[in-house]
Design a protein around this motif. Structure first.
Motif, PDB file in Angstrom:
ATOM      1  N   UNK A   1     -52.128 -20.587  29.328  1.00 17.80           N
ATOM      2  CA  UNK A   1     -50.891 -20.614  30.073  1.00 17.80           C
ATOM      3  C   UNK A   1     -50.010 -19.504  29.520  1.00 17.80           C
ATOM      4  N   UNK A   2     -49.460 -18.723  30.427  1.00 16.40           N
ATOM      5  CA  UNK A   2     -48.583 -17.641  30.007  1.00 16.40           C
ATOM      6  C   UNK A   2     -47.275 -18.185  29.451  1.00 16.40           C
ATOM      7  N   UNK A   3     -46.710 -17.432  28.548  1.00 16.49           N
ATOM      8  CA  UNK A   3     -45.475 -17.877  27.905  1.00 16.49           C
ATOM      9  C   UNK A   3     -44.339 -18.001  28.915  1.00 16.49           C
ATOM     10  N   UNK A   4     -44.324 -17.134  29.916  1.00 12.52           N
ATOM     11  CA  UNK A   4     -43.253 -17.193  30.925  1.00 12.52           C
ATOM     12  C   UNK A   4     -43.338 -18.476  31.736  1.00 12.52           C
ATOM     13  N   UNK A   6     -44.862 -21.270  30.854  1.00 16.82           N
ATOM     14  CA  UNK A   6     -44.630 -22.405  29.967  1.00 16.82           C
ATOM     15  C   UNK A   6     -43.133 -22.600  29.735  1.00 16.82           C
ATOM     16  N   UNK A   7     -42.436 -21.498  29.508  1.00 18.43           N
ATOM     17  CA  UNK A   7     -40.993 -21.561  29.291  1.00 18.43           C
ATOM     18  C   UNK A   7     -40.284 -22.074  30.530  1.00 18.43           C
ATOM     19  N   UNK A   8     -40.705 -21.605  31.701  1.00 18.04           N
ATOM     20  CA  UNK A   8     -40.079 -22.041  32.947  1.00 18.04           C
ATOM     21  C   UNK A   8     -40.307 -23.539  33.161  1.00 18.04           C
ATOM     22  N   UNK A   9     -41.514 -24.015  32.901  1.00 12.93           N
ATOM     23  CA  UNK A   9     -41.817 -25.431  33.073  1.00 12.93           C
ATOM     24  C   UNK A   9     -41.002 -26.291  32.108  1.00 12.93           C
ATOM     25  N   UNK A  46     -46.726 -28.040  34.463  1.00 14.62           N
ATOM     26  CA  UNK A  46     -47.296 -27.780  33.147  1.00 14.62           C
ATOM     27  C   UNK A  46     -48.735 -28.292  33.076  1.00 14.62           C
ATOM     28  N   UNK A  47     -48.979 -29.463  33.632  1.00 19.23           N
ATOM     29  CA  UNK A  47     -50.333 -30.021  33.634  1.00 19.23           C
ATOM     30  C   UNK A  47     -51.276 -29.158  34.467  1.00 19.23           C
ATOM     31  N   UNK A  48     -50.799 -28.662  35.587  1.00 24.50           N
ATOM     32  CA  UNK A  48     -51.623 -27.801  36.441  1.00 24.50           C
ATOM     33  C   UNK A  48     -51.997 -26.523  35.701  1.00 24.50           C
ATOM     34  N   UNK A  49     -51.035 -25.939  35.021  1.00 26.18           N
ATOM     35  CA  UNK A  49     -51.309 -24.715  34.269  1.00 26.18           C
ATOM     36  C   UNK A  49     -52.315 -24.973  33.144  1.00 26.18           C
ATOM     37  N   UNK A  50     -52.208 -26.104  32.481  1.00 30.56           N
ATOM     38  CA  UNK A  50     -53.168 -26.432  31.425  1.00 30.56           C
ATOM     39  C   UNK A  50     -54.563 -26.610  32.012  1.00 30.56           C
ATOM     40  N   UNK A  51     -54.638 -27.231  33.192  1.00 35.04           N
ATOM     41  CA  UNK A  51     -55.921 -27.399  33.864  1.00 35.04           C
ATOM     42  C   UNK A  51     -56.535 -26.070  34.248  1.00 35.04           C
ATOM     43  N   UNK A  52     -55.717 -25.171  34.772  1.00 38.48           N
ATOM     44  CA  UNK A  52     -56.211 -23.833  35.126  1.00 38.48           C
ATOM     45  C   UNK A  52     -56.738 -23.111  33.897  1.00 38.48           C
TER      46      UNK A  52
END
Length: 57
Positions: A1-4, A6-9, A46-52
């Motif tokens: 997950x990109x920091x941007x 993650x920060x936005x989430x 956040x969960x979707x990004x972790x799954x990706x």
């Protein structure tokens, strides 16, 4: 997950918590619900990004 992302989430989660707390303090149910919804949106994203990220490797 990109920091941007993650920060936005995390920003959505924190902002939602602030709205929920403010709504509770003021007795504003609408603001309280919007805060809970925003928190949920941040957590889901956040969960979707972790799954990706999991399937990317």
């Amino acid at each position: 997950m990109g920091i941007a992302k993650k920060t936005r989430n995390i920003g959505h989660i924190v902002e939602g918590k602030a709205k929920e707390t403010t709504g509770r303090a003021l007795g504003n149910k609408s603001l309280q619900r919007r805060g809970k919804a925003e928190q949920a949106m941040g957590k889901v994203r956040q969960a979707v990004e972790k799954g990706r990220e999991t399937f990317k490797h």
